[in-house]
Design a protein around this motif. Structure first.
Motif, PDB file in Angstrom:
ATOM      1  N   ARG A  21     -98.388 -52.339   2.245  1.00 17.05           N
ATOM      2  CA  ARG A  21     -98.257 -51.486   3.437  1.00 17.05           C
ATOM      3  C   ARG A  21     -97.137 -50.469   3.288  1.00 17.05           C
ATOM      4  N   GLN A  22     -96.060 -50.841   2.611  1.00 13.40           N
ATOM      5  CA  GLN A  22     -94.843 -50.028   2.629  1.00 13.40           C
ATOM      6  C   GLN A  22     -94.660 -49.126   1.409  1.00 13.40           C
ATOM      7  N   ASN A  23     -95.304 -49.458   0.294  1.00 13.60           N
ATOM      8  CA  ASN A  23     -95.044 -48.724  -0.944  1.00 13.60           C
ATOM      9  C   ASN A  23     -96.261 -47.881  -1.328  1.00 13.60           C
ATOM     10  N   PRO A  24     -96.226 -46.584  -1.046  1.00 12.32           N
ATOM     11  CA  PRO A  24     -97.374 -45.736  -1.374  1.00 12.32           C
ATOM     12  C   PRO A  24     -97.477 -45.419  -2.866  1.00 12.32           C
TER      13      PRO A  24
ATOM     14  N   GLU B 273     -81.515 -58.145   2.070  1.00 13.59           N
ATOM     15  CA  GLU B 273     -82.941 -57.987   2.337  1.00 13.59           C
ATOM     16  C   GLU B 273     -83.327 -56.511   2.302  1.00 13.59           C
ATOM     17  N   GLU B 274     -82.499 -55.676   2.867  1.00 12.98           N
ATOM     18  CA  GLU B 274     -82.761 -54.232   2.845  1.00 12.98           C
ATOM     19  C   GLU B 274     -82.748 -53.700   1.423  1.00 12.98           C
ATOM     20  N   ARG B 275     -81.787 -54.156   0.612  1.00 12.76           N
ATOM     21  CA  ARG B 275     -81.714 -53.726  -0.792  1.00 12.76           C
ATOM     22  C   ARG B 275     -82.929 -54.203  -1.583  1.00 12.76           C
ATOM     23  N   TYR B 276     -83.343 -55.430  -1.319  1.00 10.21           N
ATOM     24  CA  TYR B 276     -84.493 -55.977  -2.042  1.00 10.21           C
ATOM     25  C   TYR B 276     -85.735 -55.115  -1.814  1.00 10.21           C
ATOM     26  N   TRP B 277     -86.015 -54.828  -0.544  1.00 14.61           N
ATOM     27  CA  TRP B 277     -87.224 -54.063  -0.261  1.00 14.61           C
ATOM     28  C   TRP B 277     -87.088 -52.597  -0.649  1.00 14.61           C
TER      29      TRP B 277
ATOM     30  N   SER C 222     -95.190 -64.435  -2.903  1.00 12.63           N
ATOM     31  CA  SER C 222     -95.981 -64.902  -1.773  1.00 12.63           C
ATOM     32  C   SER C 222     -97.059 -63.894  -1.405  1.00 12.63           C
ATOM     33  N   PRO C 223     -98.174 -64.370  -0.835  1.00 14.44           N
ATOM     34  CA  PRO C 223     -99.190 -63.439  -0.339  1.00 14.44           C
ATOM     35  C   PRO C 223     -98.647 -62.498   0.723  1.00 14.44           C
ATOM     36  N   ALA C 224     -97.751 -63.001   1.571  1.00 17.98           N
ATOM     37  CA  ALA C 224     -97.170 -62.139   2.608  1.00 17.98           C
ATOM     38  C   ALA C 224     -96.358 -61.013   1.983  1.00 17.98           C
ATOM     39  N   GLY C 225     -95.653 -61.321   0.895  1.00 15.09           N
ATOM     40  CA  GLY C 225     -94.889 -60.294   0.204  1.00 15.09           C
ATOM     41  C   GLY C 225     -95.789 -59.223  -0.382  1.00 15.09           C
ATOM     42  N   LEU C 226     -96.935 -59.642  -0.931  1.00  9.37           N
ATOM     43  CA  LEU C 226     -97.888 -58.669  -1.471  1.00  9.37           C
ATOM     44  C   LEU C 226     -98.430 -57.789  -0.357  1.00  9.37           C
ATOM     45  N   ALA C 227     -98.750 -58.385   0.782  1.00  7.62           N
ATOM     46  CA  ALA C 227     -99.261 -57.600   1.914  1.00  7.62           C
ATOM     47  C   ALA C 227     -98.222 -56.593   2.384  1.00  7.62           C
TER      48      ALA C 227
END
Length: 354
Positions: A92-95, A63-67, A83-88
């Motif tokens: 938030r995390q990728n500037p 999971e850490e590698r994926y993100w 998923s919509p949650a993945g897009l959200a």
């Protein structure tokens, strides 16, 4: 937007995709870094299973590698975890995020469901796969028209009961009949092409009313009732937006000719399903071929399951064995536009979500 003079971006493959298609993207754009770690992606259960096996679980390390992969990319192939949650989360995390290529033609619904505000959505672009699904959807619409005109539901009942009717019932001729298509975009125009090959006369609706080659009459949604007065069949291809919600109301079904065949390959929210059932029971609609529903999966208690003149398809009419290849080719072409600083096609409107 990137251009040919800036550093080439990093692309992350966020959803299941065959290795050979990933290599085709790399081959077409050798200057682009394409991150692809198949062990982090759920296996497909069938062709173009973009979400993958729901039982798939990453370890905490995976999971850490994926993100980490997702959050270092400027471009994503697919919504994270589809998923919509993945897009959200990536918003938030990728500037660095500049563009997400969605797998769905109607990706606006997922963008809306992400809950992201307008300011967040304006930081990157989301493109849909609209057009990739046009031919399979058009073929499915043709199936629905033919089913309705040729009484396939009644024939199936007679066959299951081993009934050979004493009196033969004639079927309706598709050639020369009139079709109305709501939504003359890529899917609607491909449906029109297939319908014209069957000899149908085609009219339809479009947000921007303008003449279209091969279309007898074009109107806005406010002119739909007038088009329906002489239609023998109706195909909806419209997306689900606040402007299309329950467009097919009691009033619109009442405007149809008795015996109209109705097909929905757009979004289920465009149809008032109670009004459709009333139209089916009254004979205003003689047959309905439905691939999409207001609530999916279609609830077990829905009367649509058991209606003798309804075909229920589990939102699969756009699927084909060629879908992954076609989306990868679309993405590769879009990536070329992106690198050149051009305007990407099929952008999701961050206000109206279509």
């Amino acid at each position: 937007m990137m251009n040919s003079m800036t550093t080439s971006p990093t692309v992350a493959i966020a959803v299941p995709l065959e290795a050979e298609l990933v290599e085709s993207i790399r081959a077409a754009h050798p200057s682009v870094t394409v991150l692809y770690q198949p062990d982090l992606l759920p296996p497909e259960r069938f062709p173009a299973d973009h979400a993958g096996d729901p039982d798939f679980r990453r370890t905490p390390e995976q999971e850490e590698r994926y993100w980490a992969m997702i959050n270092q990319a400027q471009v994503l192939y697919g919504l994270p975890n589809e998923s919509p949650a993945g897009l959200a989360q990536v918003a938030r995390q990728n500037p660095h995020l500049q563009w997400v290529q969605a797998m769905a033609a109607g990706a606006g619904g997922a963008v809306k469901a992400s809950g992201l505000d307008l300011e967040s959505l304006q930081k990157f672009k989301v493109t849909t796969s609209a057009g990739v699904h046009a031919l399979p959807l058009a073929e499915f619409a043709a199936l629905g028209i033919l089913n309705g005109f040729k009484r396939s539901a009644e024939l199936a009942v007679d066959q299951s009961n081993r009934i050979w009717p004493e009196l033969r019932t004639p079927t309706r001729l598709v050639s020369g009949s009139r079709l109305v298509i709501t939504g003359l975009g890529e899917i609607g125009l491909e449906t029109a092409r297939v319908a014209r090959a069957l000899g149908m006369k085609v009219s339809g609706t479009k947000r921007t009313v303008e003449p279209l080659e091969g279309i007898d009459e074009v109107a806005g949604n406010d002119g739909l009732a007038g088009l329906l007065a002489t239609a023998d069949a109706v195909v909806n291809t419209l997306p689900g937006t606040p402007y299309t919600e329950r467009l097919f109301s009691r009033e619109i079904f009442a405007a149809m000719k008795p015996g109209t065949v109705f097909i929905n390959v757009g979004r289920g929210t465009v149809v008032d399903e109670d009004a459709l059932l009333e139209a089916l029971d009254s004979g205003q609609v003689s047959y309905a071929c439905l691939d999409v529903f207001a609530v999916e999966p279609l609830p077990q208690e829905s009367p649509l399951w058991d209606h003798p003149r309804v075909m229920v398809s589990p939102h699969t009419s756009a699927l084909s064995a060629a879908e992954n290849r076609l989306i990868a080719e679309r993405f590769s072409a879009n990536l070329g536009i992106f690198l050149a600083g051009g305007e990407l096609p099929h952008l999701v409107d961050p206000v109206h979500f279509y």
